[in-house]
Design a protein around this motif. Structure first.
Motif, PDB file in Angstrom:
ATOM      1  N   UNK A  25     -73.252  -7.145 -17.395  1.00 10.85           N
ATOM      2  CA  UNK A  25     -72.181  -7.917 -16.580  1.00 10.85           C
ATOM      3  C   UNK A  25     -71.157  -6.755 -16.172  1.00 10.85           C
ATOM      4  N   UNK A  26     -70.689  -7.045 -14.758  1.00 14.28           N
ATOM      5  CA  UNK A  26     -69.493  -6.399 -14.398  1.00 14.28           C
ATOM      6  C   UNK A  26     -68.470  -6.950 -14.066  1.00 14.28           C
ATOM      7  N   UNK A  27     -67.323  -7.003 -14.507  1.00 16.68           N
ATOM      8  CA  UNK A  27     -66.382  -7.877 -14.241  1.00 16.68           C
ATOM      9  C   UNK A  27     -65.344  -7.117 -13.266  1.00 16.68           C
ATOM     10  N   UNK A  28     -64.743  -8.080 -12.665  1.00 15.20           N
ATOM     11  CA  UNK A  28     -63.557  -7.645 -11.520  1.00 15.20           C
ATOM     12  C   UNK A  28     -62.620  -6.619 -12.219  1.00 15.20           C
ATOM     13  N   UNK A  29     -62.231  -6.589 -13.510  1.00 14.83           N
ATOM     14  CA  UNK A  29     -61.295  -5.829 -13.720  1.00 14.83           C
ATOM     15  C   UNK A  29     -61.744  -4.566 -14.097  1.00 14.83           C
ATOM     16  N   UNK A  30     -63.349  -4.318 -14.281  1.00 11.32           N
ATOM     17  CA  UNK A  30     -63.866  -3.159 -14.911  1.00 11.32           C
ATOM     18  C   UNK A  30     -63.930  -1.956 -13.753  1.00 11.32           C
ATOM     19  N   UNK A  31     -63.402  -0.790 -14.164  1.00 13.01           N
ATOM     20  CA  UNK A  31     -63.436   0.491 -13.483  1.00 13.01           C
ATOM     21  C   UNK A  31     -64.310   1.504 -13.946  1.00 13.01           C
ATOM     22  N   UNK A  32     -64.672   1.374 -14.825  1.00 14.34           N
ATOM     23  CA  UNK A  32     -65.980   2.251 -15.496  1.00 14.34           C
ATOM     24  C   UNK A  32     -67.237   1.333 -16.057  1.00 14.34           C
ATOM     25  N   UNK A  33     -68.382   1.391 -15.641  1.00 14.90           N
ATOM     26  CA  UNK A  33     -69.376   0.868 -16.416  1.00 14.90           C
ATOM     27  C   UNK A  33     -70.442   1.942 -16.872  1.00 14.90           C
ATOM     28  N   UNK A  34     -70.849   2.194 -18.254  1.00 19.33           N
ATOM     29  CA  UNK A  34     -71.771   2.964 -18.680  1.00 19.33           C
ATOM     30  C   UNK A  34     -73.019   2.269 -18.974  1.00 19.33           C
ATOM     31  N   UNK A  35     -74.064   2.612 -18.838  1.00 19.50           N
ATOM     32  CA  UNK A  35     -75.168   1.904 -18.844  1.00 19.50           C
ATOM     33  C   UNK A  35     -76.421   2.951 -19.280  1.00 19.50           C
ATOM     34  N   UNK A  36     -77.739   2.383 -19.575  1.00 19.36           N
ATOM     35  CA  UNK A  36     -78.681   3.527 -19.752  1.00 19.36           C
ATOM     36  C   UNK A  36     -79.019   4.325 -18.841  1.00 19.36           C
ATOM     37  N   UNK A  92     -73.640   5.808 -14.846  1.00 18.22           N
ATOM     38  CA  UNK A  92     -72.464   5.708 -14.829  1.00 18.22           C
ATOM     39  C   UNK A  92     -71.840   5.223 -13.774  1.00 18.22           C
ATOM     40  N   UNK A  93     -71.211   4.030 -13.699  1.00 19.95           N
ATOM     41  CA  UNK A  93     -70.565   3.590 -12.223  1.00 19.95           C
ATOM     42  C   UNK A  93     -69.141   3.536 -12.338  1.00 19.95           C
ATOM     43  N   UNK A  94     -68.517   4.153 -11.329  1.00 22.75           N
ATOM     44  CA  UNK A  94     -66.988   4.275 -11.221  1.00 22.75           C
ATOM     45  C   UNK A  94     -66.545   3.335 -10.087  1.00 22.75           C
ATOM     46  N   UNK A  95     -65.589   2.021 -10.323  1.00 19.49           N
ATOM     47  CA  UNK A  95     -65.536   1.334  -9.145  1.00 19.49           C
ATOM     48  C   UNK A  95     -63.996   1.520  -8.843  1.00 19.49           C
ATOM     49  N   UNK A  96     -63.720   1.476  -7.658  1.00 22.12           N
ATOM     50  CA  UNK A  96     -62.282   1.387  -7.100  1.00 22.12           C
ATOM     51  C   UNK A  96     -62.277   0.789  -6.028  1.00 22.12           C
ATOM     52  N   UNK A  97     -61.095   0.034  -5.766  1.00 20.78           N
ATOM     53  CA  UNK A  97     -60.785  -0.752  -4.388  1.00 20.78           C
ATOM     54  C   UNK A  97     -59.707   0.109  -3.455  1.00 20.78           C
ATOM     55  N   UNK A 136     -68.941 -11.551  -5.626  1.00 20.96           N
ATOM     56  CA  UNK A 136     -68.825 -12.747  -6.625  1.00 20.96           C
ATOM     57  C   UNK A 136     -68.703 -12.223  -7.778  1.00 20.96           C
ATOM     58  N   UNK A 137     -67.833 -12.208  -8.678  1.00 22.42           N
ATOM     59  CA  UNK A 137     -67.824 -11.619  -9.956  1.00 22.42           C
ATOM     60  C   UNK A 137     -68.155 -12.703 -10.785  1.00 22.42           C
ATOM     61  N   UNK A 138     -68.691 -12.480 -11.850  1.00 24.16           N
ATOM     62  CA  UNK A 138     -69.080 -11.071 -12.549  1.00 24.16           C
ATOM     63  C   UNK A 138     -70.329 -10.517 -11.562  1.00 24.16           C
ATOM     64  N   UNK A 139     -70.583  -9.338 -11.429  1.00 23.39           N
ATOM     65  CA  UNK A 139     -71.605  -8.758 -10.935  1.00 23.39           C
ATOM     66  C   UNK A 139     -72.760  -8.582 -11.961  1.00 23.39           C
TER      67      UNK A 139
END
Length: 461
Positions: free
Chosen positions: A326-337, A340-345, A376-379
């Protein structure tokens, strides 16, 4: 018999098997081989403890062996570690032969003991394998089809495991035991020809001696020559594989045309495949695979060899369970197998030409620019699965992701590694490849969600 003692000492010194600053976990069954090893270690001043595993396979005889080893340790004044295991149950649970089960159990336990001792002082494991054992192994490997490397027999050292008596024959060991009036016990199962090694020892090799009386000495000599030949052979094979093989994201990629240009290329391929669990009879299957259509594969116990256009790919069979992140609206970095995703507005600072944003340097597949109000969060970040579809950027018609990946000419394993980002059950982004047109930014976009993808390792091909 001082000659045998001196031979042992020279071999241990030459091979650097029993350093003075190490303590040794000595595997002692109670048989003549391990009793002589214990004696030689004792008289040469080697620090050691005795380890004896009771496999509970021979009832009273197993108990007798354990008691004998315990008394031997007491006589030598060294610690004795004993463990009793239900070998038959272990073998049944794991569908192993009794011999395979016993081997797994004892070496796992020996390593536990060694690791415990190594917290205080350097430690090794020593077994009483001798020259005849090594010859038997060489012959068994020859019939099993293990290739040139198997002709080395048993090695003096493999990581923390050492075999200090590989310089001695069985006859020399028995002669040393008799001359020093050592006592030992006999394992009655050594006479059972149902075990492969026993059959070689009790039946095959004696029959060879009737035709070739000097077979033992010739085999000893050949074993040493084979060990030297294997060393030279391995150097040549490794040098060629280093130039041939590419490692991409945990996979092995081999260009088929370049492979076939190598001298003795099938032998080089065989040596490569062996490293990944393939057996000799599968070599011809993989050779045929090279001329098959893309996507065909041959499978070993741990890996698969896959034809992908002009490449042969070797990949692990182990696949992680389907992951849902799950990716929440407040997340800025998501690590997964998968990476890595870096999220910015961002605010829309792009200029547009013909309705498209003007990005300096051209579009980057690793960056997704998405209209924030469409999300639409969570992604949900997950593996792509059969039936998934999206509207590729620039297209008004939907397309199945499977077909999209085929059009990109990705390998089978690369396709299996694709992740998607989902919003309200709609695919937002085929991560690292293409966003969905429904989420694209336009000249009217005010707020942009920028997602930057970094792969753990690239497996694209």
């Amino acid at each position: 018999m001082d000659l045998i003692h001196d031979k042992f000492v020279r071999f241990v010194k030459t091979e650097q098997l029993l350093p003075a600053d190490h303590i040794v976990v000595l595997a002692v069954s109670g048989g003549v081989d391990s009793v002589v090893l214990a004696e030689l270690c004792y008289v040469t001043g080697t620090r050691f403890v005795i380890a004896h595993m009771n496999f509970a396979l021979r009832a009273a005889e197993s108990k007798r062996d354990q008691e004998f080893v315990e008394s031997l340790a007491a006589k030598l004044g060294v610690a004795c570690h004993v463990k009793e295991v239900d070998t038959a149950a272990y073998a049944s649970e794991r569908h192993l032969s009794i011999q395979e089960a016993a081997r797994e159990l004892r070496y796992a336990w020996f390593e536990e003991l060694r690791s415990s001792l190594a917290q205080v002082t350097p430690a090794r494991i020593a077994t009483a394998h001798h020259l005849d054992d090594s010859v038997e192994t060489m012959l068994m490997n020859m019939f099993r089809g293990t290739g040139i490397t198997g002709l080395r027999g048993i090695l003096p050292r493999q990581q923390h495991l050492v075999r200090p008596m590989l310089c001695l024959t069985k006859d020399e060991i028995v002669a040393y035991a008799n001359s020093h009036k050592l006592q030992w016990v006999t394992d009655s199962s050594n006479q059972l020809d149902k075990y492969t090694r026993n059959y070689f020892r009790n039946q095959l090799i004696p029959m060879i001696r009737t035709v070739f009386p000097h077979a033992d000495q010739n085999l000893y000599s050949n074993l040493h020559r084979f060990q030297d030949a294997v060393m030279l052979y391995r150097e040549s094979v490794e040098r060629r594989l280093k130039k041939l093989v590419e490692f991409r994201g945990g996979e092995v990629h081999v260009p088929i045309r370049k492979l076939r240009m190598q001298p003795a290329w099938e032998t080089i391929l065989f040596e490569l495949l062996q490293q990944y669990g393939f057996v000799s009879k599968q070599l011809s299957q993989v050779v045929n695979l090279l001329d098959s259509e893309t996507g065909k594969q041959v499978v070993s116990d741990s890996h698969r060899a896959i034809k992908n256009r002009q490449w042969l790919i070797i990949a692990s069979l182990v696949q992680e369970d389907a992951a849902y992140v799950p990716v929440e609206e407040i997340d800025t970095v998501v690590e997964y197998h998968g990476g890595r995703l870096v999220i910015a507005n961002l605010e829309n600072a792009f200029t547009f030409t013909d309705g498209k944003p003007g990005l300096s340097g051209g579009a980057q597949l690793s960056i997704a620019l998405i209209e924030s109000k469409q999300l639409r969060f969570p992604l949900l970040l997950r593996k792509a699965k059969p039936g998934d579809y999206f509207y590729p950027l620039g297209m008004r018609k939907k397309k199945k992701i499977a077909r999209f990946l085929i059009d990109l000419k990705l390998s089978k394993t690369a396709k299996e590694s694709v992740w998607v980002l989902e919003s309200d059950k709609k695919i937002v982004w085929v991560v690292g490849y293409r966003i969905d047109d429904r989420f694209r930014i336009s000249e009217n976009t005010k707020n942009i969600t920028q997602i930057t993808y970094t792969a753990v390792n690239s497996t694209r091909r």
